[in-house]
Design an enzyme around this catalytic site. Structure first.
Site, PDB file in Angstrom:
ATOM      1  N   HIS A  63     -10.386  -4.574  10.207  1.00 48.62           N
ATOM      2  CA  HIS A  63     -11.397  -3.853   9.112  1.00 48.62           C
ATOM      3  C   HIS A  63     -12.269  -3.090   9.541  1.00 48.62           C
ATOM      4  O   HIS A  63     -12.952  -3.567   8.456  1.00 48.62           O
ATOM      5  CB  HIS A  63     -11.149  -5.706   8.163  1.00 48.62           C
ATOM      6  CG  HIS A  63      -9.859  -6.083   7.526  1.00 48.62           C
ATOM      7  ND1 HIS A  63      -9.653  -7.367   7.150  1.00 48.62           N
ATOM      8  CD2 HIS A  63      -8.444  -5.255   7.156  1.00 48.62           C
ATOM      9  CE1 HIS A  63      -8.513  -7.771   7.119  1.00 48.62           C
ATOM     10  NE2 HIS A  63      -7.543  -6.522   7.167  1.00 48.62           N
ATOM     11  N   GLU A  88       0.630  -1.153   0.130  1.00 48.97           N
ATOM     12  CA  GLU A  88      -0.289   0.058   0.223  1.00 48.97           C
ATOM     13  C   GLU A  88       1.055   1.510   0.339  1.00 48.97           C
ATOM     14  O   GLU A  88       0.278   1.896  -0.839  1.00 48.97           O
ATOM     15  CB  GLU A  88      -0.779  -0.201   1.158  1.00 48.97           C
ATOM     16  CG  GLU A  88      -2.064  -1.214   1.367  1.00 48.97           C
ATOM     17  CD  GLU A  88      -1.652  -2.406   1.543  1.00 48.97           C
ATOM     18  OE1 GLU A  88      -0.564  -2.696   1.857  1.00 48.97           O
ATOM     19  OE2 GLU A  88      -2.599  -3.553   1.341  1.00 48.97           O
TER      20      GLU A  88
END
Length: 227
Positions: A86, A17
């Site tokens: 998450h 990322e």
């Protein structure tokens, strides 16, 4: 999308990322208008430096001579199988960063229109969707259109209390307004649509009329958007 537009425009990124966010900053500096999809906001935490330290500051550092037209698309909200890593609603983090615009649409119409506006904007935009909104249906024009970044939307007019809501909580606020109506209470619901810039004028105008304010957000009450 890759089959339709080709691998030169649609790329499947590796699980890096921070690195890939840096790559698209370079693409933006070289004339492209890239969109990077971090899927979950939690994944984007690995890229906070290029998002908040680099992209957000570029325009300031070079006196406005350099543009940074990049969109960081993220999804938040809990769901089955997401787990504690998450499921966080950390959208207010990005609203703390000068130089970033932060968009959280509620309706399908706004989702397309504000995404187009974000891509066309010369500033870095964090475009955040709540996963519970992905089942919502509504009219969306096929052609090109944009919804301005900044102005709030009056989802329902009222006179007794103002409910300012963000993203999915707009749906909850509208349901609450219906129940309040059955009790004789008229609620005005404001869909903020943007965390930064926040349409303070629209909120203030409504509160001057109703005299009461309720804020509905899935994030933290302390130091969050509701605060």
């Amino acid at each position: 999308l890759q089959q339709q537009f080709g691998p030169e425009r649609v790329m499947d990124m590796p699980c890096a990322e921070n690195g890939m966010t840096g790559v698209i900053l370079g693409a933006a500096l070289n004339g492209l208008r890239p969109v990077i999809n971090h899927q979950r906001l939690d994944f984007a935490l690995l890229a906070m430096d290029p998002v908040c330290t680099q992209a957000a500051k570029w325009n300031y550092m070079f006196g406005g001579a350099t543009k940074m037209p990049v969109v960081f698309r993220m999804i938040l909200g809990r769901g089955w199988g997401q787990g504690p890593q998450h499921s966080q609603c950390l959208h207010s983090w990005f609203a703390h960063i000068p130089g970033l615009k932060v968009v959280m649409p509620t309706t399908p119409y706004d989702a397309k229109g504000m995404l187009i506006a974000s891509i066309e904007d010369d500033n870095p935009v964090v475009f955040i969707e709540h996963r519970w909104l992905h089942h919502v249906k509504g009219m969306v024009p096929e052609g090109h259109y944009s919804v301005p970044i900044g102005p709030a939307r009056i989802a329902q007019t009222g006179t007794d209390v103002t409910i300012v809501a963000f993203s999915y909580m707009v749906l909850e606020a509208l349901e609450a307004a219906q129940r309040l109506a059955s009790l004789g209470v008229s609620a005005e619901v404001i869909d903020a649509r943007c965390l930064r810039p926040l349409d303070r004028d629209a909120i203030a105008a409504s509160v001057r009329k109703t005299g009461r304010l309720v804020v509905a957000d899935t994030g933290w009450g302390t130091a969050g958007m509701s605060a």
